[in-house]
Scaffold this motif. Structure first.
Motif, PDB file in Angstrom:
ATOM      1  N   SER A 333      43.382  38.578  55.587  1.00 41.79           N
ATOM      2  CA  SER A 333      43.178  38.610  54.140  1.00 41.79           C
ATOM      3  C   SER A 333      44.504  38.384  53.426  1.00 41.79           C
ATOM      4  O   SER A 333      45.529  38.960  53.824  1.00 41.79           O
ATOM      5  N   THR A 335      47.560  38.707  50.761  1.00 39.01           N
ATOM      6  CA  THR A 335      48.141  39.870  50.104  1.00 39.01           C
ATOM      7  C   THR A 335      49.394  39.466  49.346  1.00 39.01           C
ATOM      8  O   THR A 335      50.057  38.474  49.702  1.00 39.01           O
ATOM      9  N   PRO A 340      53.142  42.510  54.762  1.00 40.42           N
ATOM     10  CA  PRO A 340      51.692  42.542  55.009  1.00 40.42           C
ATOM     11  C   PRO A 340      51.320  43.648  55.984  1.00 40.42           C
ATOM     12  O   PRO A 340      52.063  43.961  56.912  1.00 40.42           O
ATOM     13  N   ARG A 341      50.166  44.226  55.776  1.00 41.83           N
ATOM     14  CA  ARG A 341      49.714  45.324  56.619  1.00 41.83           C
ATOM     15  C   ARG A 341      49.124  44.796  57.916  1.00 41.83           C
ATOM     16  O   ARG A 341      48.451  43.767  57.945  1.00 41.83           O
ATOM     17  N   ARG A 342      49.374  45.531  59.003  1.00 44.55           N
ATOM     18  CA  ARG A 342      48.789  45.247  60.303  1.00 44.55           C
ATOM     19  C   ARG A 342      48.117  46.518  60.807  1.00 44.55           C
ATOM     20  O   ARG A 342      48.772  47.542  60.988  1.00 44.55           O
ATOM     21  N   GLN A 369      52.032  35.937  55.147  1.00 45.69           N
ATOM     22  CA  GLN A 369      51.574  36.439  53.854  1.00 45.69           C
ATOM     23  C   GLN A 369      50.116  36.888  53.924  1.00 45.69           C
ATOM     24  O   GLN A 369      49.406  36.874  52.918  1.00 45.69           O
ATOM     25  N   GLN A 370      49.702  37.293  55.105  1.00 41.91           N
ATOM     26  CA  GLN A 370      48.318  37.700  55.317  1.00 41.91           C
ATOM     27  C   GLN A 370      48.278  39.092  55.933  1.00 41.91           C
ATOM     28  O   GLN A 370      49.068  39.411  56.816  1.00 41.91           O
ATOM     29  N   GLU A 371      47.359  39.902  55.450  1.00 40.79           N
ATOM     30  CA  GLU A 371      47.075  41.167  56.117  1.00 40.79           C
ATOM     31  C   GLU A 371      46.195  40.893  57.325  1.00 40.79           C
ATOM     32  O   GLU A 371      45.318  40.028  57.290  1.00 40.79           O
ATOM     33  N   TYR A 373      43.797  42.697  60.439  1.00 40.16           N
ATOM     34  CA  TYR A 373      43.103  43.852  61.012  1.00 40.16           C
ATOM     35  C   TYR A 373      42.410  43.379  62.290  1.00 40.16           C
ATOM     36  O   TYR A 373      41.682  42.379  62.281  1.00 40.16           O
TER      37      TYR A 373
END
Length: 477
Positions: A333, A335, A340-342, A369-371, A373
Protein backbone atom coordinates in the motif's frame (compact mmCIF):
# COMPACT_ATOMS: atom_id res chain seq x y z
CA UNK A 1 18.30 -25.13 61.00
CA UNK A 2 16.56 -28.39 61.96
CA UNK A 3 18.49 -31.50 62.95
CA UNK A 4 17.31 -33.31 59.79
CA UNK A 5 18.47 -30.45 57.55
CA UNK A 6 21.87 -30.20 59.24
CA UNK A 7 22.48 -33.94 59.03
CA UNK A 8 21.49 -33.97 55.36
CA UNK A 9 23.84 -31.04 54.64
CA UNK A 10 26.64 -32.98 56.33
CA UNK A 11 25.97 -36.05 54.19
CA UNK A 12 25.63 -34.37 50.81
CA UNK A 13 27.32 -31.71 48.76
CA UNK A 14 27.00 -30.23 45.29
CA UNK A 15 29.85 -30.91 42.90
CA UNK A 16 30.68 -29.36 39.53
CA UNK A 17 30.79 -31.94 36.76
CA UNK A 18 33.24 -29.80 34.80
CA UNK A 19 36.05 -29.11 37.28
CA UNK A 20 35.15 -30.97 40.49
CA UNK A 21 34.59 -27.86 42.64
CA UNK A 22 32.19 -28.58 45.50
CA UNK A 23 29.93 -26.56 47.77
CA UNK A 24 27.50 -27.55 50.57
CA UNK A 25 24.55 -25.82 48.85
CA UNK A 26 23.44 -25.74 45.24
CA UNK A 27 24.27 -22.60 43.24
CA UNK A 28 23.52 -21.86 39.62
CA UNK A 29 27.13 -21.11 38.63
CA UNK A 30 30.34 -22.93 39.52
CA UNK A 31 32.61 -20.79 41.67
CA UNK A 32 35.78 -22.13 40.03
CA UNK A 33 35.19 -22.68 36.30
CA UNK A 34 32.12 -20.36 36.09
CA UNK A 35 30.04 -22.98 34.24
CA UNK A 36 26.27 -22.58 34.52
CA UNK A 37 24.06 -25.47 35.68
CA UNK A 38 26.97 -27.91 36.12
CA UNK A 39 26.51 -28.65 39.85
CA UNK A 40 25.02 -32.00 40.82
CA UNK A 41 24.21 -33.39 44.24
CA UNK A 42 26.55 -36.10 45.51
CA UNK A 43 27.38 -37.79 48.78
CA UNK A 44 30.18 -36.18 50.74
CA UNK A 45 33.17 -38.53 50.83
CA UNK A 46 36.19 -39.00 53.09
CA UNK A 47 39.80 -38.04 52.51
CA UNK A 48 40.19 -40.33 49.52
CA UNK A 49 37.24 -38.72 47.79
CA UNK A 50 38.58 -35.27 48.66
CA UNK A 51 41.93 -36.12 47.12
CA UNK A 52 40.28 -37.29 43.94
CA UNK A 53 38.07 -34.17 43.80
CA UNK A 54 41.09 -31.94 44.09
CA UNK A 55 42.31 -33.52 40.84
CA UNK A 56 38.86 -33.34 39.23
CA UNK A 57 38.48 -37.15 39.35
CA UNK A 58 35.75 -38.89 41.42
CA UNK A 59 36.70 -41.65 43.87
CA UNK A 60 36.29 -45.19 42.45
CA UNK A 61 33.16 -47.01 43.56
CA UNK A 62 31.99 -50.57 43.12
CA UNK A 63 29.38 -50.79 40.32
CA UNK A 64 25.95 -52.07 41.29
CA UNK A 65 25.85 -54.33 38.24
CA UNK A 66 28.88 -55.53 36.27
CA UNK A 67 29.26 -54.70 32.61
CA UNK A 68 27.85 -57.30 30.21
CA UNK A 69 28.79 -58.27 26.70
CA UNK A 70 26.41 -56.82 24.11
CA UNK A 71 26.07 -60.21 22.41
CA UNK A 72 24.92 -61.80 25.68
CA UNK A 73 22.20 -59.30 26.54
CA UNK A 74 18.79 -60.85 25.92
CA UNK A 75 16.14 -58.45 24.64
CA UNK A 76 12.51 -58.87 23.85
CA UNK A 77 12.96 -58.31 20.12
CA UNK A 78 10.67 -55.57 18.83
CA UNK A 79 9.56 -52.92 21.30
CA UNK A 80 6.05 -53.50 22.62
CA UNK A 81 4.08 -50.27 22.47
CA UNK A 82 0.83 -49.18 24.07
CA UNK A 83 -1.35 -47.15 21.67
CA UNK A 84 -2.50 -43.83 23.10
CA UNK A 85 -5.85 -44.01 21.35
CA UNK A 86 -5.06 -40.88 19.31
CA UNK A 87 -3.54 -41.66 15.91
CA UNK A 88 -1.78 -38.31 15.66
CA UNK A 89 -0.12 -38.69 19.05
CA UNK A 90 0.94 -42.25 18.20
CA UNK A 91 2.58 -41.01 15.00
CA UNK A 92 4.55 -38.33 16.85
CA UNK A 93 5.84 -40.64 19.60
CA UNK A 94 6.68 -43.42 17.14
CA UNK A 95 3.69 -45.75 17.30
CA UNK A 96 2.69 -45.66 20.95
CA UNK A 97 4.12 -45.55 24.47
CA UNK A 98 6.97 -47.87 25.41
CA UNK A 99 7.00 -49.61 28.84
CA UNK A 100 9.11 -47.51 31.20
CA UNK A 101 9.01 -44.47 28.92
CA UNK A 102 8.94 -41.03 30.55
CA UNK A 103 7.27 -38.42 28.34
CA UNK A 104 7.39 -34.69 29.03
CA UNK A 105 4.70 -32.49 27.41
CA UNK A 106 5.44 -28.77 27.51
CA UNK A 107 3.51 -25.78 26.24
CA UNK A 108 2.21 -22.34 27.05
CA UNK A 109 -0.69 -21.88 29.49
CA UNK A 110 -3.97 -22.60 27.75
CA UNK A 111 -2.42 -24.54 24.89
CA UNK A 112 -4.33 -27.69 25.86
CA UNK A 113 -1.69 -29.86 27.56
CA UNK A 114 -3.99 -31.13 30.30
CA UNK A 115 -6.85 -31.67 27.85
CA UNK A 116 -4.64 -33.69 25.51
CA UNK A 117 -3.20 -35.92 28.23
CA UNK A 118 -6.63 -36.44 29.77
CA UNK A 119 -7.86 -37.67 26.38
CA UNK A 120 -4.82 -39.97 26.14
CA UNK A 121 -5.43 -41.28 29.68
CA UNK A 122 -9.08 -41.98 28.92
CA UNK A 123 -8.26 -43.77 25.66
CA UNK A 124 -5.58 -45.95 27.28
CA UNK A 125 -7.95 -46.74 30.16
CA UNK A 126 -10.74 -47.69 27.76
CA UNK A 127 -8.41 -50.03 25.85
CA UNK A 128 -6.81 -51.55 28.95
CA UNK A 129 -7.68 -55.10 29.82
CA UNK A 130 -9.47 -56.35 32.94
CA UNK A 131 -7.83 -55.24 36.16
CA UNK A 132 -5.87 -52.44 34.45
CA UNK A 133 -6.31 -48.78 35.36
CA UNK A 134 -4.86 -45.39 34.46
CA UNK A 135 -3.98 -42.84 37.17
CA UNK A 136 -4.18 -39.11 36.45
CA UNK A 137 -2.67 -37.03 39.27
CA UNK A 138 -3.06 -33.26 39.20
CA UNK A 139 -1.17 -30.91 41.49
CA UNK A 140 -2.84 -27.82 40.00
CA UNK A 141 -6.56 -28.71 40.01
CA UNK A 142 -8.93 -30.56 42.29
CA UNK A 143 -10.55 -33.83 41.36
CA UNK A 144 -13.84 -32.02 40.84
CA UNK A 145 -12.26 -29.59 38.37
CA UNK A 146 -10.67 -32.45 36.45
CA UNK A 147 -14.02 -34.25 36.39
CA UNK A 148 -15.69 -31.19 34.84
CA UNK A 149 -13.14 -31.22 32.00
CA UNK A 150 -13.49 -34.99 31.66
CA UNK A 151 -17.26 -34.72 31.17
CA UNK A 152 -16.83 -31.87 28.69
CA UNK A 153 -14.35 -33.83 26.59
CA UNK A 154 -16.13 -37.18 26.91
CA UNK A 155 -13.51 -38.90 29.11
CA UNK A 156 -15.67 -41.29 31.12
CA UNK A 157 -13.81 -44.59 31.26
CA UNK A 158 -14.42 -46.60 34.43
CA UNK A 159 -10.72 -47.50 34.52
CA UNK A 160 -9.62 -43.84 34.71
CA UNK A 161 -8.69 -42.81 38.27
CA UNK A 162 -8.30 -39.15 39.31
CA UNK A 163 -6.29 -37.77 42.22
CA UNK A 164 -5.11 -34.35 43.38
CA UNK A 165 -1.90 -34.29 45.42
CA UNK A 166 1.11 -31.99 45.53
CA UNK A 167 3.37 -34.25 47.60
CA UNK A 168 5.66 -36.70 45.83
CA UNK A 169 5.24 -39.23 48.63
CA UNK A 170 1.47 -39.19 48.14
CA UNK A 171 1.85 -39.72 44.40
CA UNK A 172 4.11 -42.70 44.97
CA UNK A 173 1.67 -43.90 47.63
CA UNK A 174 -1.16 -43.96 45.09
CA UNK A 175 0.95 -46.13 42.79
CA UNK A 176 1.91 -48.49 45.62
CA UNK A 177 -1.69 -48.75 46.78
CA UNK A 178 -2.79 -49.86 43.31
CA UNK A 179 -0.03 -52.45 43.23
CA UNK A 180 -0.94 -53.95 46.59
CA UNK A 181 -4.61 -54.08 45.62
CA UNK A 182 -3.75 -56.22 42.60
CA UNK A 183 -4.64 -53.68 39.92
CA UNK A 184 -2.29 -53.19 36.97
CA UNK A 185 -1.33 -49.56 36.36
CA UNK A 186 -1.16 -49.06 32.58
CA UNK A 187 -0.27 -45.34 32.58
CA UNK A 188 0.59 -42.60 35.09
CA UNK A 189 0.01 -38.92 34.27
CA UNK A 190 1.39 -36.19 36.56
CA UNK A 191 0.23 -32.61 35.96
CA UNK A 192 2.59 -30.87 36.42
CA UNK A 193 6.14 -31.83 37.42
CA UNK A 194 6.90 -28.27 38.61
CA UNK A 195 4.06 -28.21 41.14
CA UNK A 196 4.83 -31.54 42.85
CA UNK A 197 7.34 -31.36 45.69
CA UNK A 198 9.03 -33.67 48.18
CA UNK A 199 9.21 -33.06 51.92
CA UNK A 200 12.64 -34.72 51.97
CA UNK A 201 14.20 -32.10 49.67
CA UNK A 202 14.96 -28.50 50.50
CA UNK A 203 13.72 -25.70 48.29
CA UNK A 204 10.43 -24.33 47.08
CA UNK A 205 8.14 -26.27 44.69
CA UNK A 206 9.30 -25.62 41.14
CA UNK A 207 12.87 -24.94 42.24
CA UNK A 208 15.82 -26.73 40.71
CA UNK A 209 16.33 -29.23 43.54
CA UNK A 210 12.62 -30.03 43.83
CA UNK A 211 12.03 -30.46 40.10
CA UNK A 212 15.04 -32.72 39.71
CA UNK A 213 14.11 -34.79 42.77
CA UNK A 214 10.52 -35.27 41.58
CA UNK A 215 11.52 -36.06 37.99
CA UNK A 216 14.26 -38.47 39.12
CA UNK A 217 11.89 -40.32 41.46
CA UNK A 218 9.20 -40.67 38.80
CA UNK A 219 11.79 -41.78 36.25
CA UNK A 220 13.09 -44.47 38.61
CA UNK A 221 9.52 -45.59 39.21
CA UNK A 222 8.90 -45.84 35.46
CA UNK A 223 12.02 -47.90 34.83
CA UNK A 224 11.54 -50.23 37.80
CA UNK A 225 7.86 -50.95 37.09
CA UNK A 226 8.05 -50.74 33.24
CA UNK A 227 5.35 -48.10 33.62
CA UNK A 228 4.77 -45.39 31.01
CA UNK A 229 4.73 -41.98 32.73
CA UNK A 230 3.54 -38.71 31.17
CA UNK A 231 4.60 -35.44 32.79
CA UNK A 232 3.25 -31.97 32.09
CA UNK A 233 5.90 -29.26 32.01
CA UNK A 234 5.37 -25.55 32.39
CA UNK A 235 7.26 -23.15 30.12
CA UNK A 236 8.97 -19.79 30.64
CA UNK A 237 8.44 -16.55 28.74
CA UNK A 238 11.06 -17.74 26.26
CA UNK A 239 8.85 -20.83 25.59
CA UNK A 240 11.44 -23.19 27.05
CA UNK A 241 10.65 -25.80 29.68
CA UNK A 242 10.74 -24.25 33.13
CA UNK A 243 13.29 -25.65 35.54
CA UNK A 244 16.79 -27.02 34.99
CA UNK A 245 17.86 -27.93 31.47
CA UNK A 246 18.83 -31.38 32.73
CA UNK A 247 15.10 -32.15 33.12
CA UNK A 248 14.82 -32.58 29.34
CA UNK A 249 17.89 -34.83 29.36
CA UNK A 250 16.36 -36.97 32.10
CA UNK A 251 13.16 -37.89 30.26
CA UNK A 252 12.94 -40.16 27.20
CA UNK A 253 10.61 -38.04 25.09
CA UNK A 254 9.95 -34.31 25.02
CA UNK A 255 6.90 -32.99 23.17
CA UNK A 256 5.79 -29.39 22.77
CA UNK A 257 2.24 -28.23 22.14
CA UNK A 258 2.37 -24.99 20.18
CA UNK A 259 -0.34 -22.64 19.00
CA UNK A 260 -1.33 -19.02 18.66
CA UNK A 261 -3.54 -17.76 21.48
CA UNK A 262 -5.97 -16.32 18.91
CA UNK A 263 -6.07 -19.47 16.75
CA UNK A 264 -7.63 -22.88 17.32
CA UNK A 265 -4.74 -24.67 15.60
CA UNK A 266 -2.33 -26.63 17.81
CA UNK A 267 0.87 -28.34 16.66
CA UNK A 268 2.26 -31.25 18.67
CA UNK A 269 5.98 -31.43 17.93
CA UNK A 270 8.54 -34.05 19.01
CA UNK A 271 11.68 -32.28 20.24
CA UNK A 272 13.40 -35.36 21.65
CA UNK A 273 12.45 -39.01 21.28
CA UNK A 274 14.55 -42.02 22.23
CA UNK A 275 11.97 -44.44 20.83
CA UNK A 276 11.01 -42.80 17.56
CA UNK A 277 11.55 -39.89 15.18
CA UNK A 278 12.47 -36.58 16.77
CA UNK A 279 11.07 -34.35 14.03
CA UNK A 280 7.44 -35.42 13.71
CA UNK A 281 4.51 -33.01 13.93
CA UNK A 282 0.79 -33.61 14.54
CA UNK A 283 -2.04 -31.13 14.11
CA UNK A 284 -5.02 -30.60 16.41
CA UNK A 285 -7.89 -28.16 16.46
CA UNK A 286 -9.10 -26.84 19.80
CA UNK A 287 -12.86 -27.14 20.12
CA UNK A 288 -15.44 -26.88 22.92
CA UNK A 289 -15.21 -30.64 23.42
CA UNK A 290 -11.42 -30.84 23.55
CA UNK A 291 -8.65 -31.23 20.99
CA UNK A 292 -9.78 -32.70 17.69
CA UNK A 293 -7.28 -34.53 15.49
CA UNK A 294 -6.68 -33.02 12.06
CA UNK A 295 -5.38 -35.82 9.82
CA UNK A 296 -5.34 -33.55 6.74
CA UNK A 297 -4.24 -30.11 8.01
CA UNK A 298 -3.49 -28.65 4.57
CA UNK A 299 -7.11 -27.50 4.30
CA UNK A 300 -6.65 -25.29 7.38
CA UNK A 301 -3.79 -23.33 5.83
CA UNK A 302 -5.25 -22.51 2.43
CA UNK A 303 -7.44 -19.62 1.39
CA UNK A 304 -10.70 -20.45 -0.37
CA UNK A 305 -11.87 -18.14 -3.13
CA UNK A 306 -13.54 -18.36 -6.53
CA UNK A 307 -10.95 -16.30 -8.42
CA UNK A 308 -7.27 -15.54 -7.77
CA UNK A 309 -6.39 -12.19 -6.21
CA UNK A 310 -3.13 -10.23 -6.23
CA UNK A 311 -0.69 -10.81 -3.40
CA UNK A 312 -1.25 -14.53 -2.80
CA UNK A 313 0.92 -17.54 -3.58
CA UNK A 314 0.63 -21.18 -2.58
CA UNK A 315 3.61 -23.17 -1.34
CA UNK A 316 4.29 -26.54 0.26
CA UNK A 317 6.19 -26.45 3.54
CA UNK A 318 7.48 -29.34 5.61
CA UNK A 319 6.73 -29.63 9.33
CA UNK A 320 8.69 -32.53 10.74
CA UNK A 321 8.14 -35.22 8.12
CA UNK A 322 4.77 -33.96 6.94
CA UNK A 323 4.26 -31.85 3.83
CA UNK A 324 1.63 -29.14 4.29
CA UNK A 325 0.09 -26.88 1.70
CA UNK A 326 0.14 -23.25 2.84
CA UNK A 327 -0.80 -19.89 1.40
CA UNK A 328 1.36 -16.79 1.76
CA UNK A 329 -0.32 -13.40 1.43
CA UNK A 330 1.15 -9.95 0.93
CA UNK A 331 -0.35 -6.48 0.82
CA UNK A 332 1.43 -3.45 -0.63
CA UNK A 333 0.00 0.00 0.00
CA UNK A 334 1.35 3.49 -0.84
CA UNK A 335 2.34 5.72 2.08
CA UNK A 336 3.61 9.24 2.67
CA UNK A 337 5.55 8.24 5.78
CA UNK A 338 9.32 8.72 5.54
CA UNK A 339 9.83 5.16 6.81
CA UNK A 340 7.29 2.73 5.30
CA UNK A 341 5.87 0.19 7.71
CA UNK A 342 6.74 -3.50 7.47
CA UNK A 343 4.54 -5.98 9.37
CA UNK A 344 4.85 -9.78 9.36
CA UNK A 345 2.61 -12.49 10.83
CA UNK A 346 3.41 -16.18 10.72
CA UNK A 347 6.76 -15.68 8.96
CA UNK A 348 10.26 -15.00 10.22
CA UNK A 349 10.59 -11.20 10.38
CA UNK A 350 14.30 -11.03 9.56
CA UNK A 351 14.04 -13.47 6.65
CA UNK A 352 10.98 -11.68 5.25
CA UNK A 353 12.88 -8.38 5.33
CA UNK A 354 15.72 -10.01 3.40
CA UNK A 355 13.33 -11.53 0.85
CA UNK A 356 11.65 -8.15 0.43
CA UNK A 357 14.99 -6.60 -0.54
CA UNK A 358 15.74 -9.50 -2.91
CA UNK A 359 12.31 -9.11 -4.55
CA UNK A 360 12.79 -5.38 -5.04
CA UNK A 361 16.19 -5.95 -6.61
CA UNK A 362 15.55 -8.99 -8.83
CA UNK A 363 11.79 -8.89 -9.57
CA UNK A 364 11.71 -5.29 -10.78
CA UNK A 365 9.32 -3.84 -8.15
CA UNK A 366 9.71 -0.65 -6.13
CA UNK A 367 8.83 -0.85 -2.47
CA UNK A 368 10.74 2.04 -0.88
CA UNK A 369 7.57 4.18 -0.74
CA UNK A 370 5.19 1.32 -0.04
CA UNK A 371 3.94 -0.22 3.17
CA UNK A 372 4.28 -4.00 3.17
CA UNK A 373 2.28 -6.56 5.14
CA UNK A 374 3.01 -10.30 4.85
CA UNK A 375 1.17 -13.13 6.57
CA UNK A 376 0.20 -16.77 6.43
CA UNK A 377 -3.33 -18.19 6.39
CA UNK A 378 -4.81 -20.03 9.35
CA UNK A 379 -2.27 -18.87 11.93
CA UNK A 380 0.46 -21.15 10.56
CA UNK A 381 4.09 -20.36 11.37
CA UNK A 382 6.54 -20.97 8.55
CA UNK A 383 10.29 -21.12 9.10
CA UNK A 384 10.97 -23.36 6.12
CA UNK A 385 13.32 -21.92 3.46
CA UNK A 386 11.26 -23.81 0.89
CA UNK A 387 8.62 -21.07 1.18
CA UNK A 388 11.04 -18.32 0.09
CA UNK A 389 9.94 -18.36 -3.54
CA UNK A 390 6.27 -18.10 -2.58
CA UNK A 391 6.99 -15.14 -0.27
CA UNK A 392 8.86 -13.28 -3.02
CA UNK A 393 6.19 -13.98 -5.64
CA UNK A 394 3.37 -12.89 -3.34
CA UNK A 395 5.17 -9.59 -2.68
CA UNK A 396 5.79 -9.06 -6.40
CA UNK A 397 2.17 -9.97 -7.18
CA UNK A 398 0.89 -7.44 -4.65
CA UNK A 399 3.23 -4.72 -5.90
CA UNK A 400 2.24 -5.24 -9.55
CA UNK A 401 -1.46 -5.87 -8.74
CA UNK A 402 -1.32 -8.97 -10.93
CA UNK A 403 -2.83 -12.20 -9.51
CA UNK A 404 -1.01 -15.48 -9.88
CA UNK A 405 -2.80 -18.42 -11.55
CA UNK A 406 -4.84 -20.44 -9.06
CA UNK A 407 -3.25 -23.76 -10.01
CA UNK A 408 0.33 -22.60 -9.40
CA UNK A 409 2.40 -23.54 -6.34
CA UNK A 410 5.96 -22.36 -5.77
CA UNK A 411 8.70 -24.22 -3.87
CA UNK A 412 12.31 -23.17 -3.50
CA UNK A 413 14.87 -21.30 -1.43
CA UNK A 414 15.83 -17.83 -2.65
CA UNK A 415 19.36 -16.55 -2.07
CA UNK A 416 20.58 -12.96 -1.84
CA UNK A 417 21.74 -13.19 -5.45
CA UNK A 418 18.21 -14.04 -6.56
CA UNK A 419 18.97 -17.69 -7.33
CA UNK A 420 16.38 -20.39 -6.61
CA UNK A 421 17.94 -23.38 -4.84
CA UNK A 422 16.60 -26.89 -4.11
CA UNK A 423 15.16 -27.77 -0.69
CA UNK A 424 14.74 -31.12 1.10
CA UNK A 425 11.72 -33.41 0.60
CA UNK A 426 10.88 -32.14 -2.89
CA UNK A 427 9.11 -35.38 -3.82
CA UNK A 428 6.81 -35.20 -0.78
CA UNK A 429 6.07 -31.52 -1.42
CA UNK A 430 5.16 -32.10 -5.05
CA UNK A 431 2.98 -35.10 -4.21
CA UNK A 432 1.05 -33.05 -1.64
CA UNK A 433 0.54 -30.17 -4.09
CA UNK A 434 -0.71 -32.52 -6.80
CA UNK A 435 -3.05 -34.26 -4.34
CA UNK A 436 -4.73 -30.94 -3.61
CA UNK A 437 -5.09 -29.89 -7.24
CA UNK A 438 -2.01 -27.76 -7.91
CA UNK A 439 -0.63 -29.27 -11.09
CA UNK A 440 1.60 -26.39 -12.19
CA UNK A 441 4.63 -26.14 -9.94
CA UNK A 442 7.50 -23.66 -9.95
CA UNK A 443 10.50 -25.59 -8.70
CA UNK A 444 14.30 -25.21 -8.69
CA UNK A 445 16.34 -26.37 -11.65
CA UNK A 446 17.16 -30.07 -11.48
CA UNK A 447 14.03 -31.10 -9.57
CA UNK A 448 12.76 -33.47 -12.28
CA UNK A 449 15.93 -35.57 -12.02
CA UNK A 450 15.17 -36.28 -8.35
CA UNK A 451 11.62 -37.54 -8.93
CA UNK A 452 10.30 -40.87 -10.10
CA UNK A 453 8.44 -41.20 -13.39
CA UNK A 454 5.02 -41.35 -11.75
CA UNK A 455 5.49 -38.08 -9.86
CA UNK A 456 6.90 -36.33 -12.93
CA UNK A 457 3.89 -37.41 -14.99
CA UNK A 458 1.36 -36.18 -12.42
CA UNK A 459 2.65 -32.61 -12.24
CA UNK A 460 3.60 -29.91 -14.70
CA UNK A 461 7.04 -28.88 -13.45
CA UNK A 462 8.42 -25.52 -14.49
CA UNK A 463 12.03 -25.38 -13.40
CA UNK A 464 13.41 -21.90 -12.70
CA UNK A 465 16.93 -20.91 -11.80
CA UNK A 466 16.25 -17.40 -10.51
CA UNK A 467 13.54 -15.23 -9.00
CA UNK A 468 13.44 -13.00 -12.07
CA UNK A 469 12.76 -16.03 -14.28
CA UNK A 470 9.96 -17.20 -11.97
CA UNK A 471 8.36 -13.75 -11.99
CA UNK A 472 8.38 -13.69 -15.78
CA UNK A 473 6.65 -17.10 -15.89
CA UNK A 474 3.67 -16.25 -13.65
CA UNK A 475 3.62 -12.43 -13.35
CA UNK A 476 3.78 -10.83 -16.78
CA UNK A 477 4.68 -7.16 -16.65
Amino acid sequence: MSTRSSSRAARTEHRCTECGWSTPRWVGRCGQCQAWGSLTEAAAGGPAATAHRSLGVPAPAAPLRPARRASEVVTGGTVRRTPTGLAEVDRVVGGGLVPGQVLLLAGEPGAGKSTLLLAVADAVAAAAGPGAVVLYVSAEESVEQIAVRARRTGARSEALLLADDTDLGAVLGHVEQLRTSGEHLALLVVDSVQTVSSAEVEGRPGGVSQVMAVASALTRLAKERSLPVCLVGQVTKETTVAGPRSLEHLVDTTLTLEGDRHSTLRLLRAVKNRYGPADEVACFEQTDTGLREVPDPSALFRGTRDAPVPGTCTTVTVEGRRALLAEVQALVSPTQAPVPRRAVSGLDTARTAMLTAVTERHAGVKLHQQELYAATVGGMRINDPGADLAVCLSIASAARQVPMPADVAAVGEVTLSGDVRPVPALAARIAEAVRLGHTRLLVPTGTAERLDARTRAAAQLEEVSSLSEAAVRVLPA
